[in-house]
Design a protein around this motif. Structure first.
Motif, PDB file in Angstrom:
ATOM      1  N   LYS A  36       4.363  -4.069  -1.996  1.00  0.00           N
ATOM      2  CA  LYS A  36       3.033  -4.669  -2.111  1.00  0.00           C
ATOM      3  C   LYS A  36       2.863  -5.987  -1.352  1.00  0.00           C
ATOM      4  CE  LYS A  36       4.141  -6.664  -6.613  1.00  0.00           C
ATOM      5  NZ  LYS A  36       3.768  -6.702  -8.019  1.00  0.00           N
ATOM      6  N   HIS A  37       3.960  -6.721  -1.086  1.00  0.00           N
ATOM      7  CA  HIS A  37       3.852  -8.004  -0.385  1.00  0.00           C
ATOM      8  C   HIS A  37       4.443  -7.966   1.020  1.00  0.00           C
ATOM      9  CE1 HIS A  37       2.407  -9.849  -4.027  1.00  0.00           C
ATOM     10  NE2 HIS A  37       3.460  -9.412  -4.677  1.00  0.00           N
ATOM     11  N   GLY A  38       4.928  -6.817   1.443  1.00  0.00           N
ATOM     12  CA  GLY A  38       5.550  -6.680   2.756  1.00  0.00           C
ATOM     13  C   GLY A  38       6.770  -5.785   2.653  1.00  0.00           C
ATOM     14  N   GLU A  39       7.570  -5.759   3.717  1.00  0.00           N
ATOM     15  CA  GLU A  39       8.780  -4.940   3.703  1.00  0.00           C
ATOM     16  C   GLU A  39       9.829  -5.604   2.827  1.00  0.00           C
ATOM     17  OE1 GLU A  39      12.353  -3.317   6.603  1.00  0.00           O
ATOM     18  OE2 GLU A  39      10.926  -4.795   7.368  1.00  0.00           O
ATOM     19  N   SER A  71       3.507  -9.584   6.410  1.00  0.00           N
ATOM     20  CA  SER A  71       2.693  -9.089   7.522  1.00  0.00           C
ATOM     21  C   SER A  71       2.352 -10.194   8.518  1.00  0.00           C
ATOM     22  CB  SER A  71       1.412  -8.441   7.002  1.00  0.00           C
ATOM     23  OG  SER A  71       0.632  -9.404   6.309  1.00  0.00           O
ATOM     24  N   ASP A  72       2.448 -11.467   8.104  1.00  0.00           N
ATOM     25  CA  ASP A  72       2.160 -12.569   9.020  1.00  0.00           C
ATOM     26  C   ASP A  72       3.390 -12.993   9.825  1.00  0.00           C
ATOM     27  OD1 ASP A  72       3.641 -13.883   7.074  1.00  0.00           O
ATOM     28  OD2 ASP A  72       2.105 -15.386   6.634  1.00  0.00           O
TER      29      ASP A  72
END
Length: 162
Positions: A36-39, A71-72
């Motif tokens: 949910k917050h990235g890999e 993702s950033d």
């Protein structure tokens, strides 16, 4: 009504005192996939050395560096491991921080290429826990580490915050 003071200044920052250098061998990256917050992923931590003016010893194999690749492009780091001091005392380390930089620099790091530490940001806040009498002062320490990622290891220059 309060008046704003445009000449407000902060007191001098706390000092950083050189504490130790951690050189930790790292295993292959394991990914849990996109969460949910990235890999979500982790890196197994092997042995290594701890050498410096305030702490010397070895890394006990079996620690883990949990990570989230956002993702950033920012990598969130939460490493948890144990140091066996030269006197045999065991010291738990919790190290949380961030690693990020230009996309091309981060791609080079991911390929295992040598990249100067000035080319990217890699900092962690370290806390220690121990019951060893000689090292109880570490339970009150906060330290900042400046990191360098190499192909098979991580180097952390650790500074105690006063």
């Amino acid at each position: 009504m309060t008046q704003q003071n445009d000449t407000f200044s902060l007191p001098p920052p706390p000092a950083l005192v050189p504490m130790t250098r951690v050189v930790c061998e790292v295993g292959a990256l394991v990914t849990l996939g996109l969460a949910k917050h990235g890999e979500r992923r982790y890196v197994p931590l092997g042995g290594g050395t701890v050498q410096g003016p305030e702490l010397n010893g070895r890394i006990v194999e079996g620690g883990v560096d949990w990570q989230v690749q956002r993702s950033d492009g920012v990598l969130e780091i939460a490493a948890h491991y144990v140091i066996r001091a030269d006197d045999g005392a065991l010291i738990e380390v919790q190290s949380e921080g961030l690693r990020h930089g230009p996309a091309e620099v981060m791609a080079r790091l991911a390929r295992g290429e040598a990249v100067p530490r000035e080319a990217y940001f890699f900092r962690t806040l370290m806390r220690f826990t121990t019951g060893a009498e000689a090292w109880l002062h570490l339970n009150k320490v906060m330290a900042i580490a400046c990191g360098t990622r190499e192909a098979g290891r991580v180097l952390l220059d650790v500074y105690r915050l006063t």
